[in-house]
Enzyme design. Structure first.
Site, mmCIF file in Angstrom:
data_model
loop_
_atom_site.group_PDB
_atom_site.id
_atom_site.type_symbol
_atom_site.label_atom_id
_atom_site.label_comp_id
_atom_site.label_asym_id
_atom_site.label_seq_id
_atom_site.Cartn_x
_atom_site.Cartn_y
_atom_site.Cartn_z
ATOM 1 N N ILE A 1 0.854 -1.187 0.000
ATOM 2 C CA ILE A 1 0.000 0.000 0.000
ATOM 3 C C ILE A 1 0.889 1.235 0.000
ATOM 4 O O ILE A 1 1.832 1.333 0.784
ATOM 5 C CB ILE A 1 -0.949 -0.020 1.216
ATOM 6 C CG1 ILE A 1 -1.835 -1.278 1.137
ATOM 7 C CG2 ILE A 1 -1.802 1.244 1.259
ATOM 8 C CD1 ILE A 1 -2.658 -1.549 2.373
ATOM 9 N N HIS B 1 9.534 3.911 -1.734
ATOM 10 C CA HIS B 1 9.611 2.492 -1.388
ATOM 11 C C HIS B 1 8.471 1.683 -2.014
ATOM 12 O O HIS B 1 8.661 0.531 -2.403
ATOM 13 C CB HIS B 1 9.613 2.341 0.140
ATOM 14 C CG HIS B 1 9.902 0.972 0.621
ATOM 15 N ND1 HIS B 1 11.122 0.355 0.436
ATOM 16 C CD2 HIS B 1 9.126 0.083 1.289
ATOM 17 C CE1 HIS B 1 11.081 -0.849 0.961
ATOM 18 N NE2 HIS B 1 9.882 -1.041 1.491
#
Length: 149
Positions: free
Chosen positions: A82, A88
């Protein structure tokens, strides 16, 4: 023209599942939907093996070991990435998907990739039931398709 038909019969198929523990509430929902669907397709509970990993980036290594073990007809990757506030998200999403594809192509073992990549928790939660069940359908169909070739 010879047409290969879709076969969703999971009887006697051996399935390995790799579940990412990160975003565990989503992963557990995916797992439940996936296993429920595998059972509906005829896969016996004794023919399903579950391994958990810390996160999505670790999934390809375990999938590779499972594929190389010759104990499984097909594999399923489950989890959720998510989006957060950093880059990242892209790294984990892209590299886990690439790793899973690499394992599938290098071993010839079909892998259903249901590691969700979403913008937020709500999107992930909305996809859990459908994507978990779809992963079961995909792996059983691909196993049976490869057997027909």
């Amino acid at each position: 023209m010879k047409k290969i038909t879709v076969d969703l019969n999971g009887k006697d198929l051996r399935i390995g599942i790799v579940l990412s523990r990160f975003n565990s509430n989503i992963g557990e929902g995916l797992l439940k939907a996936c296993v429920d669907q595998l059972h509906k397709l005829g896969v016996a509970d004794d023919d399903i093996t579950l391994a958990t990993v810390p996160g999505a980036l670790e999934a390809p290594a375990i999938l590779l070991q499972m594929a190389d073990s010759e104990q499984f007809d097909g594999l399923i990757a489950l989890g959720a990435v998510i989006r957060g506030e950093t880059y990242h998200f892209e790294v984990v999403s892209n590299e886990s998907a690439r790793g899973i594809s690499d394992v599938q192509l290098s071993t010839g073992i079909p892998i259903a990739n249901a590691i969700l990549t979403t913008e937020n928790d709500e999107q992930a939660e909305a996809r859990v039931a459908v994507k978990g069940a779809e992963a079961a359908d995909v792996v059983v169909e691909m196993i049976n398709l490869l057997k027909q070739l």
